[in-house]
Design a protein around this motif. Structure first.
Motif, PDB file in Angstrom:
ATOM      1  N   ALA A 141       0.748  -1.332   0.155  1.00  0.00           N
ATOM      2  CA  ALA A 141      -0.005   0.014  -0.248  1.00  0.00           C
ATOM      3  C   ALA A 141       0.780   1.211  -0.164  1.00  0.00           C
ATOM      4  N   LEU A 142       2.119   1.208   0.679  1.00  0.00           N
ATOM      5  CA  LEU A 142       2.888   2.290   0.717  1.00  0.00           C
ATOM      6  C   LEU A 142       3.367   2.669  -0.656  1.00  0.00           C
ATOM      7  N   ALA A 143       3.502   1.917  -1.592  1.00  0.00           N
ATOM      8  CA  ALA A 143       4.040   2.006  -2.739  1.00  0.00           C
ATOM      9  C   ALA A 143       3.148   2.796  -3.622  1.00  0.00           C
ATOM     10  N   LEU A 144       1.809   2.646  -3.310  1.00  0.00           N
ATOM     11  CA  LEU A 144       0.776   3.189  -4.099  1.00  0.00           C
ATOM     12  C   LEU A 144       0.307   4.696  -3.571  1.00  0.00           C
ATOM     13  N   CYS A 145       1.000   5.100  -2.792  1.00  0.00           N
ATOM     14  CA  CYS A 145       0.470   6.380  -2.148  1.00  0.00           C
ATOM     15  C   CYS A 145       1.361   7.618  -2.641  1.00  0.00           C
ATOM     16  N   ALA A 146       0.682   8.747  -2.980  1.00  0.00           N
ATOM     17  CA  ALA A 146       1.242  10.036  -3.664  1.00  0.00           C
ATOM     18  C   ALA A 146       1.839  10.549  -2.482  1.00  0.00           C
ATOM     19  N   ALA A 147       1.241  10.621  -1.340  1.00  0.00           N
ATOM     20  CA  ALA A 147       1.821  11.327  -0.082  1.00  0.00           C
ATOM     21  C   ALA A 147       1.597  10.311   1.107  1.00  0.00           C
ATOM     22  N   LEU A 148       2.619  10.583   2.025  1.00  0.00           N
ATOM     23  CA  LEU A 148       2.729   9.682   3.151  1.00  0.00           C
ATOM     24  C   LEU A 148       2.669  10.668   4.567  1.00  0.00           C
ATOM     25  N   SER A 149       2.117  10.223   5.657  1.00  0.00           N
ATOM     26  CA  SER A 149       2.067  10.735   6.890  1.00  0.00           C
ATOM     27  C   SER A 149       3.394  10.384   7.285  1.00  0.00           C
TER      28      SER A 149
ATOM     29  N   LEU B 202      -5.643   4.297   3.930  1.00  0.00           N
ATOM     30  CA  LEU B 202      -5.780   5.244   2.810  1.00  0.00           C
ATOM     31  C   LEU B 202      -6.730   5.887   2.726  1.00  0.00           C
ATOM     32  N   ILE B 203      -6.372   7.360   2.440  1.00  0.00           N
ATOM     33  CA  ILE B 203      -7.298   8.355   2.407  1.00  0.00           C
ATOM     34  C   ILE B 203      -7.261   9.110   1.016  1.00  0.00           C
ATOM     35  N   ARG B 204      -8.384   8.994   0.335  1.00  0.00           N
ATOM     36  CA  ARG B 204      -8.497   9.593  -1.027  1.00  0.00           C
ATOM     37  C   ARG B 204      -8.500  11.114  -1.052  1.00  0.00           C
ATOM     38  N   ALA B 205      -7.463  11.705  -1.844  1.00  0.00           N
ATOM     39  CA  ALA B 205      -7.229  12.914  -1.976  1.00  0.00           C
ATOM     40  C   ALA B 205      -7.222  13.654  -3.336  1.00  0.00           C
ATOM     41  N   GLY B 206      -8.107  13.828  -4.078  1.00  0.00           N
ATOM     42  CA  GLY B 206      -8.251  13.963  -5.358  1.00  0.00           C
ATOM     43  C   GLY B 206      -8.084  12.693  -6.424  1.00  0.00           C
ATOM     44  N   GLU B 207      -7.255  12.781  -6.975  1.00  0.00           N
ATOM     45  CA  GLU B 207      -7.082  11.543  -7.901  1.00  0.00           C
ATOM     46  C   GLU B 207      -5.890  10.425  -7.216  1.00  0.00           C
ATOM     47  N   SER B 208      -5.333  10.776  -5.924  1.00  0.00           N
ATOM     48  CA  SER B 208      -4.456   9.810  -5.502  1.00  0.00           C
ATOM     49  C   SER B 208      -4.762   9.350  -4.029  1.00  0.00           C
ATOM     50  N   TRP B 209      -3.901   8.645  -3.529  1.00  0.00           N
ATOM     51  CA  TRP B 209      -3.936   8.177  -2.230  1.00  0.00           C
ATOM     52  C   TRP B 209      -3.177   8.708  -1.205  1.00  0.00           C
ATOM     53  N   HIS B 210      -3.425   9.090   0.046  1.00  0.00           N
ATOM     54  CA  HIS B 210      -2.606   9.668   1.026  1.00  0.00           C
ATOM     55  C   HIS B 210      -2.685   8.530   1.934  1.00  0.00           C
ATOM     56  N   GLY B 211      -1.476   8.079   2.474  1.00  0.00           N
ATOM     57  CA  GLY B 211      -1.246   6.841   3.386  1.00  0.00           C
ATOM     58  C   GLY B 211      -0.870   7.281   4.600  1.00  0.00           C
ATOM     59  N   ASP B 212      -1.315   6.675   5.700  1.00  0.00           N
ATOM     60  CA  ASP B 212      -1.055   6.764   7.000  1.00  0.00           C
ATOM     61  C   ASP B 212      -0.899   5.395   7.615  1.00  0.00           C
ATOM     62  N   SER B 213      -0.412   5.652   8.779  1.00  0.00           N
ATOM     63  CA  SER B 213      -0.205   4.254   9.742  1.00  0.00           C
ATOM     64  C   SER B 213      -0.720   4.680  11.002  1.00  0.00           C
ATOM     65  N   THR B 214      -1.999   3.901  11.478  1.00  0.00           N
ATOM     66  CA  THR B 214      -2.778   4.292  12.622  1.00  0.00           C
ATOM     67  C   THR B 214      -2.293   2.988  13.651  1.00  0.00           C
ATOM     68  N   ASP B 215      -1.364   2.039  13.215  1.00  0.00           N
ATOM     69  CA  ASP B 215      -1.456   0.810  14.103  1.00  0.00           C
ATOM     70  C   ASP B 215      -0.581   1.230  15.436  1.00  0.00           C
ATOM     71  N   GLY B 216       0.395   2.073  15.514  1.00  0.00           N
ATOM     72  CA  GLY B 216       1.106   2.251  16.714  1.00  0.00           C
ATOM     73  C   GLY B 216       0.503   2.974  17.565  1.00  0.00           C
ATOM     74  N   ALA B 217      -0.248   4.285  17.014  1.00  0.00           N
ATOM     75  CA  ALA B 217      -1.192   5.010  17.987  1.00  0.00           C
ATOM     76  C   ALA B 217      -2.191   4.156  18.612  1.00  0.00           C
TER      77      ALA B 217
ATOM     78  N   ALA C 129       3.602   6.967   8.868  1.00  0.00           N
ATOM     79  CA  ALA C 129       3.796   5.949   7.622  1.00  0.00           C
ATOM     80  C   ALA C 129       5.319   5.839   7.093  1.00  0.00           C
ATOM     81  N   ARG C 130       5.599   7.091   6.725  1.00  0.00           N
ATOM     82  CA  ARG C 130       7.076   7.086   6.519  1.00  0.00           C
ATOM     83  C   ARG C 130       7.891   6.322   7.270  1.00  0.00           C
ATOM     84  N   ARG C 131       8.043   6.461   8.044  1.00  0.00           N
ATOM     85  CA  ARG C 131       9.236   6.086   9.445  1.00  0.00           C
ATOM     86  C   ARG C 131       8.649   4.552   9.379  1.00  0.00           C
ATOM     87  N   ALA C 132       7.609   4.099   9.616  1.00  0.00           N
ATOM     88  CA  ALA C 132       7.403   2.938   9.673  1.00  0.00           C
ATOM     89  C   ALA C 132       7.601   1.738   8.359  1.00  0.00           C
TER      90      ALA C 132
END
Length: 275
Positions: A74-82, A94-109, A85-88
Motif C-alpha cells: 500500500a505504501l508504494a501506491l501512495c502519492a503522499a505519506l504521513s 488510505l485516504i483519497r485526496a483528489g485522484e491519488s491516495w494519502h497513506g497513514d499508519s494508525t497501528d502504533g497509535a 507511515a514514512r518512518r514505519a
C-alpha cells in the motif's frame, strides 16, 4: 471535515479477509455518530491489490484500511505519506485526496492507546521485547521508541531484517536472534508482531523473559493470537492479551481521518469481546 455522503465507500483489503471485524467495527462507529457507512471487506493478494484498489477508487472509494499481507504494498501506491507511515515503512490507512491516495499508519497509535487505557501499561522507561520485523512490527517499534521505552529488543527469524529496523530506530533499539532469547533477561512487555500465529505456529518463550508483572501481548486477535498466548502462559505469564483492543483503536484513528470525528471505542470493544 464534513460527513461523507451515503454513496461514499470504504473498505478493508487483505488476504485472507473474510474473518475481518473491520466492517462490523466501522458500522458500529457510524451508527453511534449518525454517519452513513458503506464499508466492505475486499479480498486481494499482493498481485491483485493495485488493480482492485484502482477499481475501488473508480467506484467511489474514499478511504480504506489495509491488513496482511499488503501494508508495505500500500505504501508504494501512495502519492503522499504521513510522517509515521514514512518512518514505519508501511500503510494501514488510505485516504483519497483528489485522484491519488494519502497513506497513514494508525497501528502504533492504536496499540499505545490500548496498552495505556485497557492494560494500564505505560511504555516510558520500560524494557520491551518485540517479536517480528514486518509492517505491523515496524509501526509498533517506532511507537514504543517515541513513547520513551528504555530499551527495545527486536527478535526476528531473519536477523538482518531485525537489525535494519533497530538501526532505523536508533540507540534505544537492538536486534537479536530468536534462538538467543533465553539470555536476554526479564522484560516488562513482550509483543508478538509476527504472522506465525496465522499458520498456527508460535515462538517458544523462555521463562527467563517473564515474571508476574510482564504483559504478553499479541497484535493479532482471535485464533491467530492463540498460539502466542498459549506459549506465554506456558512460560508463566499471568498477564496476556490479544490485539482486539488495538484493532478497535487503530480503526477509530482511521475513522477520525475519514470523517473528522473520533468515536467512543469502549462500547464497540465490549460488544466484540462478548461476541
Amino acid at each position: 471535515m464534513p460527513a461523507p455522503s451515503a454513496a461514499a465507500r470504504y473498505a478493508v483489503f487483505g488476504q485472507p479477509i473474510a474473518h475481518s471485524l473491520s466492517p462490523r467495527i466501522h458500522a458500529a462507529f457510524g451508527a453511534r455518530l449518525g454517519i452513513a457507512i458503506d464499508y466492505r471487506a475486499i479480498e486481494a493478494g499482493a498481485g491483485e491489490f493495485p488493480a482492485r484498489l484502482a477499481a475501488f477508487a473508480r467506484d467511489g472509494g474514499r478511504g480504506a484500511n489495509v491488513t496482511l499481507p499488503l501494508k508495505q504494498d500500500a505504501l508504494a501506491l501512495c502519492a503522499a505519506l504521513s510522517d509515521r507511515a514514512r518512518r514505519a515503512g508501511s500503510v494501514n490507512t488510505l485516504i483519497r485526496a483528489g485522484e491519488s491516495w494519502h497513506g497513514d499508519s494508525t497501528d502504533g497509535a492504536g496499540l499505545l492507546r490500548d496498552l495505556r487505557d485497557r492494560h494500564g501499561f505505560e511504555p516510558r522507561d520500560r524494557r520491551v521485547l518485540l517479536l517480528g520485523a514486518g509492517g505491523a512490527a515496524r509501526a509498533a517499534a517506532f511507537a514504543f521508541a517515541d513513547a520513551g521505552a528504555r530499551e527495545l529488543v527486536i527478535a526476528n527469524r531473519t536477523h538482518a531484517r531485525a537489525a535494519g529496523l533497530a538501526q532505523a530506530i536508533g540507540a534505544v533499539a537492538s536486534a537479536t536472534a530468536l534462538d538467543a532469547l533465553e539470555a536476554l533477561g526479564r522484560f516488562d512487555l513482550v509483543v508478538n508482531a509476527s504472522a506465525a500465529g496465522h499458520a498456527g505456529a508460535s515462538t517458544a518463550l523462555p521463562r527467563t523473559l517473564l515474571d508476574a508483572h510482564t504483559l504478553c501481548y499479541d497484535l493479532s486477535y482471535g485464533k491467530a493470537a492463540q498460539p502466542f498466548l498459549d506459549a506465554a502462559r506456558e512460560a508463566g505469564a499471568r498477564r496476556v492479551s490479544d490485539g482486539l483492543g488495538m484493532l478497535v483503536e487503530q480503526a477509530a484513528e482511521s475513522f477520525a481521518a475519514w470523517h473528522g470525528e473520533r468515536p467512543d471505542t469502549e462500547p464497540v470493544h465490549a460488544a466484540l469481546r462478548e461476541g
